[in-house]
Design a protein around this motif. Structure first.
Motif, PDB file in Angstrom:
ATOM      1  N   TYR A  93       0.707  -1.274  -0.026  1.00  0.00           N
ATOM      2  CA  TYR A  93       0.115  -0.037  -0.121  1.00  0.00           C
ATOM      3  C   TYR A  93       0.965   1.098  -0.111  1.00  0.00           C
ATOM      4  N   TYR A  94       1.955   1.247   0.890  1.00  0.00           N
ATOM      5  CA  TYR A  94       2.726   2.561   0.941  1.00  0.00           C
ATOM      6  C   TYR A  94       3.811   2.551  -0.099  1.00  0.00           C
ATOM      7  N   GLN A  95       4.121   1.443  -0.622  1.00  0.00           N
ATOM      8  CA  GLN A  95       5.272   1.135  -1.582  1.00  0.00           C
ATOM      9  C   GLN A  95       6.691   1.399  -0.730  1.00  0.00           C
ATOM     10  N   VAL A  96       6.702   0.626   0.314  1.00  0.00           N
ATOM     11  CA  VAL A  96       7.850   0.585   1.079  1.00  0.00           C
ATOM     12  C   VAL A  96       8.341  -0.727   1.172  1.00  0.00           C
ATOM     13  N   LYS A  97       9.630  -1.097   0.603  1.00  0.00           N
ATOM     14  CA  LYS A  97      10.332  -2.254   0.816  1.00  0.00           C
ATOM     15  C   LYS A  97      10.393  -2.805   2.175  1.00  0.00           C
ATOM     16  N   LEU A  98      10.191  -4.184   2.368  1.00  0.00           N
ATOM     17  CA  LEU A  98      10.279  -4.780   3.811  1.00  0.00           C
ATOM     18  C   LEU A  98      11.642  -4.171   4.209  1.00  0.00           C
ATOM     19  N   ALA A  99      12.656  -4.170   3.605  1.00  0.00           N
ATOM     20  CA  ALA A  99      13.898  -4.017   4.181  1.00  0.00           C
ATOM     21  C   ALA A  99      14.138  -2.575   4.658  1.00  0.00           C
ATOM     22  N   SER A 100      13.109  -1.635   4.497  1.00  0.00           N
ATOM     23  CA  SER A 100      13.131  -0.508   4.770  1.00  0.00           C
ATOM     24  C   SER A 100      12.258  -0.264   5.887  1.00  0.00           C
ATOM     25  N   MET A 101      11.846  -1.136   6.559  1.00  0.00           N
ATOM     26  CA  MET A 101      10.954  -1.165   7.681  1.00  0.00           C
ATOM     27  C   MET A 101      11.870  -1.615   9.081  1.00  0.00           C
ATOM     28  N   THR A 102      11.408  -1.172  10.087  1.00  0.00           N
ATOM     29  CA  THR A 102      12.013  -1.399  11.285  1.00  0.00           C
ATOM     30  C   THR A 102      11.176  -1.998  12.212  1.00  0.00           C
ATOM     31  N   SER A 103      11.098  -3.191  12.760  1.00  0.00           N
ATOM     32  CA  SER A 103      10.333  -3.662  13.768  1.00  0.00           C
ATOM     33  C   SER A 103      11.198  -3.382  15.352  1.00  0.00           C
ATOM     34  N   THR A 104      10.682  -2.766  16.172  1.00  0.00           N
ATOM     35  CA  THR A 104      10.950  -2.590  17.502  1.00  0.00           C
ATOM     36  C   THR A 104      10.251  -3.490  18.375  1.00  0.00           C
ATOM     37  N   PRO A 105      10.942  -4.405  18.987  1.00  0.00           N
ATOM     38  CA  PRO A 105      10.209  -5.540  19.789  1.00  0.00           C
ATOM     39  C   PRO A 105       9.419  -4.958  21.154  1.00  0.00           C
ATOM     40  N   ALA A 106       8.516  -5.853  21.624  1.00  0.00           N
ATOM     41  CA  ALA A 106       8.068  -5.425  22.816  1.00  0.00           C
ATOM     42  C   ALA A 106       9.151  -5.477  24.051  1.00  0.00           C
ATOM     43  N   ALA A 118       7.786   0.344  11.985  1.00  0.00           N
ATOM     44  CA  ALA A 118       8.219   1.841  11.778  1.00  0.00           C
ATOM     45  C   ALA A 118       8.571   1.819  10.432  1.00  0.00           C
ATOM     46  N   PHE A 119       8.110   2.879   9.532  1.00  0.00           N
ATOM     47  CA  PHE A 119       8.678   3.088   8.178  1.00  0.00           C
ATOM     48  C   PHE A 119       8.192   4.412   7.736  1.00  0.00           C
ATOM     49  N   GLY A 120       8.981   4.972   6.681  1.00  0.00           N
ATOM     50  CA  GLY A 120       8.523   6.046   6.195  1.00  0.00           C
ATOM     51  C   GLY A 120       8.044   5.992   4.537  1.00  0.00           C
ATOM     52  N   SER A 121       7.429   6.704   4.001  1.00  0.00           N
ATOM     53  CA  SER A 121       6.672   6.731   2.870  1.00  0.00           C
ATOM     54  C   SER A 121       6.971   7.888   1.909  1.00  0.00           C
ATOM     55  N   GLY A 122       6.777   7.913   0.668  1.00  0.00           N
ATOM     56  CA  GLY A 122       7.215   9.146  -0.134  1.00  0.00           C
ATOM     57  C   GLY A 122       8.242   8.856  -1.164  1.00  0.00           C
ATOM     58  N   SER A 123       9.186   7.957  -1.093  1.00  0.00           N
ATOM     59  CA  SER A 123      10.473   7.571  -2.007  1.00  0.00           C
ATOM     60  C   SER A 123       9.766   7.051  -3.208  1.00  0.00           C
ATOM     61  N   LEU A 124       9.899   7.847  -4.286  1.00  0.00           N
ATOM     62  CA  LEU A 124       9.569   7.180  -5.455  1.00  0.00           C
ATOM     63  C   LEU A 124      10.564   6.219  -6.023  1.00  0.00           C
ATOM     64  N   SER A 125      11.819   6.130  -5.448  1.00  0.00           N
ATOM     65  CA  SER A 125      12.732   4.999  -5.757  1.00  0.00           C
ATOM     66  C   SER A 125      12.397   3.763  -5.095  1.00  0.00           C
ATOM     67  N   ASP A 126      11.572   3.698  -4.130  1.00  0.00           N
ATOM     68  CA  ASP A 126      11.325   2.441  -3.317  1.00  0.00           C
ATOM     69  C   ASP A 126      10.001   1.639  -3.798  1.00  0.00           C
ATOM     70  N   THR A 127      10.079   1.465  -5.158  1.00  0.00           N
ATOM     71  CA  THR A 127       8.879   0.808  -5.779  1.00  0.00           C
ATOM     72  C   THR A 127       9.051  -0.754  -5.293  1.00  0.00           C
ATOM     73  N   VAL A 128       7.677  -1.295  -5.287  1.00  0.00           N
ATOM     74  CA  VAL A 128       7.659  -2.578  -4.637  1.00  0.00           C
ATOM     75  C   VAL A 128       6.941  -3.540  -5.771  1.00  0.00           C
ATOM     76  N   GLU A 129       7.651  -4.391  -6.391  1.00  0.00           N
ATOM     77  CA  GLU A 129       7.162  -5.242  -7.473  1.00  0.00           C
ATOM     78  C   GLU A 129       6.994  -6.559  -6.762  1.00  0.00           C
ATOM     79  N   ILE A 130       6.015  -7.568  -6.844  1.00  0.00           N
ATOM     80  CA  ILE A 130       6.090  -8.888  -6.486  1.00  0.00           C
ATOM     81  C   ILE A 130       5.578  -9.791  -7.655  1.00  0.00           C
ATOM     82  N   ALA A 131       5.769 -11.148  -7.471  1.00  0.00           N
ATOM     83  CA  ALA A 131       5.015 -12.206  -8.045  1.00  0.00           C
ATOM     84  C   ALA A 131       3.793 -12.538  -7.267  1.00  0.00           C
TER      85      ALA A 131
END
Length: 195
Positions: A93-106, A118-131
């Motif tokens: 949805y936000y076009q953010v690669k999983l590698a660009s996300m951070t998970s902070t543990p409980a 946590a993640f940011g969005s808005g970078s056009l270079s972070d296009t997500v394509e899948i099978a």
């Protein structure tokens, strides 16, 4: 004479994702293999598949109809609305690669804190394509659709309120497959090829 057993009613279905280049099942009844992940619940609206064509017609002097009708471009789209919020859905949805996300543990000791992503969005270079793999299931029949490379081309607004879940309406467009392979393949059970 018609045959009512040929009527397809998609009563259930699933959507799966993998990295581009993943191996697809070789039949409609086989399980999805290594690397494929179920994207979660889909709303009862199901799957909307569309095929659009751009065509060019060539005329000839003295002819009252086109002499050539060429397909210039075919665009296949697949629209689904997902109910679940998970990392894969947020990535699409936000076009953010999983590698660009951070998970902070409980944190359970001291001041307790829930796990969060946590993640940011808005970078056009972070296009997500899948099978993308889709199963439409109906009365013992299965229509399996396999898209070698897909991107999200349209998104519906996400509504956050007490009347419904926060749904993700996504339209996927089939892109050219790597290595010149078929971009979209279909398997449909119990449909015979005429002799």
């Amino acid at each position: 004479m018609g045959d009512a057993t040929n009527i397809i009613v998609g009563t259930a279905g699933k959507a799966y994702r993998a990295e581009v280049g993943a191996t697809f099942p070789t039949g409609p009844e086989e399980t999805w293999g290594t690397g494929w992940t179920d994207l979660g619940f889909v709303t009862p609206d199901g799957l909307e598949e569309a095929l659009a064509e751009e065509r060019t017609q060539l005329d000839a002097w003295g002819e009252d109809a086109p002499v050539v009708d060429l397909a210039k471009k075919r665009t296949q789209t697949f629209k689904l609305t997902f109910r679940e919020t998970n990392a894969y859905m947020l990535s699409l949805y936000y076009q953010v690669k999983l590698a660009s996300m951070t998970s902070t543990p409980a944190v359970t000791t001291g001041t307790a804190r829930k796990q969060f992503l946590a993640f940011g969005s808005g970078s056009l270079s972070d296009t997500v394509e899948i099978a993308l793999g889709l199963d439409v299931i109906m009365s013992g029949k299965r229509h399996r659709i396999m898209i070698a490379r897909a991107g999200v081309s349209d998104r519906e607004s996400v509504k956050h309120n007490g009347d419904d879940s926060s749904n993700y309406g996504l339209t996927f467009t089939a892109l050219a497959a790597p290595g010149g392979a078929q971009s979209v393949q279909h398997f449909i059970t119990d449909v015979t090829l005429p002799a």
